[in-house]
Design an enzyme around this catalytic site. Sequence first.
Site, PDB file in Angstrom:
ATOM      1  N   CYS A   1       1.095  -0.987  -0.148  1.00 38.80           N
ATOM      2  CA  CYS A   1       0.092  -0.039   0.212  1.00 38.80           C
ATOM      3  C   CYS A   1       1.114   0.950   0.234  1.00 38.80           C
ATOM      4  O   CYS A   1       1.509   1.088  -1.375  1.00 38.80           O
ATOM      5  CB  CYS A   1      -1.201  -0.010   1.047  1.00 38.80           C
ATOM      6  SG  CYS A   1      -2.213   1.354   0.961  1.00 38.80           S
TER       7      CYS A   1
ATOM      8  N   HIS B   1      -3.734  -4.554   0.665  1.00 39.87           N
ATOM      9  CA  HIS B   1      -2.765  -5.129   1.839  1.00 39.87           C
ATOM     10  C   HIS B   1      -3.154  -6.828   1.738  1.00 39.87           C
ATOM     11  O   HIS B   1      -4.416  -8.462   2.479  1.00 39.87           O
ATOM     12  CB  HIS B   1      -3.448  -4.926   3.020  1.00 39.87           C
ATOM     13  CG  HIS B   1      -3.657  -3.656   3.238  1.00 39.87           C
ATOM     14  ND1 HIS B   1      -2.127  -3.393   4.213  1.00 39.87           N
ATOM     15  CD2 HIS B   1      -4.391  -2.245   3.183  1.00 39.87           C
ATOM     16  CE1 HIS B   1      -2.025  -1.907   4.399  1.00 39.87           C
ATOM     17  NE2 HIS B   1      -3.195  -1.228   3.363  1.00 39.87           N
TER      18      HIS B   1
ATOM     19  N   GLU C   1      -1.491  -8.893   3.459  1.00 42.78           N
ATOM     20  CA  GLU C   1      -1.183  -9.345   4.828  1.00 42.78           C
ATOM     21  C   GLU C   1      -2.279 -10.467   5.334  1.00 42.78           C
ATOM     22  O   GLU C   1      -2.246 -10.812   6.407  1.00 42.78           O
ATOM     23  CB  GLU C   1      -0.379  -8.809   6.431  1.00 42.78           C
ATOM     24  CG  GLU C   1      -1.592  -7.844   6.245  1.00 42.78           C
ATOM     25  CD  GLU C   1      -0.950  -6.743   5.249  1.00 42.78           C
ATOM     26  OE1 GLU C   1      -0.983  -6.298   3.966  1.00 42.78           O
ATOM     27  OE2 GLU C   1      -1.332  -5.571   4.970  1.00 42.78           O
TER      28      GLU C   1
HETATM   29  N1  GLN Z   1      -1.783   6.708   2.873  1.00 47.35           N
HETATM   30  C1  GLN Z   1      -2.436   6.553   1.527  1.00 47.35           C
HETATM   31  C2  GLN Z   1      -3.355   6.096   1.054  1.00 47.35           C
HETATM   32  O1  GLN Z   1      -4.246   6.375   1.337  1.00 47.35           O
HETATM   33  C3  GLN Z   1      -2.173   4.750   1.806  1.00 47.35           C
HETATM   34  C4  GLN Z   1      -2.405   3.658   3.083  1.00 47.35           C
HETATM   35  C5  GLN Z   1      -2.077   2.529   3.343  1.00 47.35           C
HETATM   36  O2  GLN Z   1      -0.937   1.738   2.923  1.00 47.35           O
HETATM   37  N2  GLN Z   1      -3.076   1.501   3.680  1.00 47.35           N
HETATM   38  O3  GLN Z   1      -3.639   5.647  -0.468  1.00 47.35           O
END
Ligand code: GLN
Length: 544
Positions: free
Chosen positions: A388, A514, A516
């Site tokens: 992310c 994600h 994970e």
């Molecule tokens: N802050 C970034 C976004 O909102 C990444 C979000 C995250 O890593 N979950 O796109």
Amino acid sequence: MNKFIFVSGGVCSSLGKGVAASSLGALLEGRGLNVRMVKCDPYINVDAGTMSPYQHGEVYVTDDGAETDLDLGNYARFTSGPLSRANSITTGQIYDAVIRKEREGRYLGRTIQVIPHITDEIKGRILAIAKESPDNDVVIVEIGGTVGDIESIPFLEAARQMIHEMGRNNAISVHLTLIPEVAGAELKTKPTQHSVKAMQELGIQPDVLICRAPVMLEEATLRKIALFTNVETEAVIVSYDIDTTIYQVPLMFYEQKLDQIVLKKMGVEIRHADLSAWYAMMDKFNARQGRARIGIVGKYMELHDAYKSVYEAIFHAGLSCGVVTELVKVDSARLEAASDPDAVLGSGGSSPVDGVLVPGGFGDRGIGGMVRAASWARTHGVPYFGICLGMQVMVIEWARNVLRWEDADSTEFTHGTAHPVISLLEDQVDVQMMGGTMRLGNSETRACEGTLIHNAYGNPVIHERHRHRYEFSNKYRKDILDSGLVLGAFTPDNALVESVEWPGHTWGLGVQFHPEFKSKPTAAHPLFTAFVQAITARLQADTP
Ligand code: GLN
């Protein structure tokens, strides 16, 4: 069959109630039962999405996009029942629903009270989980907080009512307590006695006690606890400290017959136990050889729970690759301030690592350190996995250092940059409310043939969960592609870039989702496995 098990905790927090509840779930699944897990959180937030990781650890995301308590991650790792928005109940949701109904006039003029309206709403939600799946056998309800907390009283009262209404063979109480060791003295049972008294004052007699203790308790101590608490001696289970892994806890409880005791109390026929997956997992744990040091470069480093699912997924990948994974936690702000990243991450550095993982995150603090970590990994041929924010950092680093756009950034961190290579998702531009409004939950991704991501999954069609507001800016797709960065996966309509890869590198991959959240000790996630495999392959190649 619809049985309910309420898991509460006493004495203090952090006794591992989530792991205990999940382990019981794993054992009952091992006996062939269909188990659903539910978490009741006494906080007034509607969900965990607006909470800082420092306050409450990681936010776990379900397929249907609920931002939940991290205990749902434990449930997902230990058990296999579906998890959705319905499996996470908070005081905030309960009051929100009751107040809405009151405004709609649905209570027909009655005075709205904690009992019965709040407790009925709680009970209704717990019963709905059982009803939603006709094949369900047991619902395990974990009640957050510690008995004695003001906030958890309505949840415990709802449990009391359900046990009373359904009868003890349909609903039981499992209570977790602590047996501390006072320096120079023996193990102390008094806090457990008090904790059970506090439960009894609320009208709940625990059927089973799970006692956290430094060591297995002697029979005489178990008998003493039983005598003082009205719990049968055989139903006093000990969760003693182990130096292996939390995934041994189901087997530890199995040896003490926790599942048989619980099934007997609920009048359920005891079928053959199949725990082969758990024993096989422990065999893998014991057979691991060598080590891989994985540097986690993030901003919430002090609190282990902030990146809980990432840490667990790395451990699972170590099991599947037969290697001990060592977490090297690197504070990104510290890396940003260091004179040379190699002096921190390099083989002679203060925190030497064999691979770098930049996890998800929000806000600009420490971003410079993450960009440095990505640059160091890219130029030193060190495997890198960006999740992310970690993928967005890869794009920013590439734009700054390869395309030489020195001001390249995400608009999350710099508004006026001439090269906003990461910018707000189109449907996020007018969003005002912060809670539950990101791109959330499961969606489909298509991986391109011949990429690392495609190779890892062995399949072009990928389903993973998201939680972000910002994305790869499509207006830079061409420049970035032309400069050589591989765009490895997209949404099926090709609208969003879901993954990037470094060309000609040992293994450098970033994903916008994600992974994970889907890794299990008994089934490691393919991307984490590929990452750890790349690290071990490189270490072996370096060994003369
Ligand atoms: N802050 C970034 C976004 O909102 C990444 C979000 C995250 O890593 N979950 O796109």
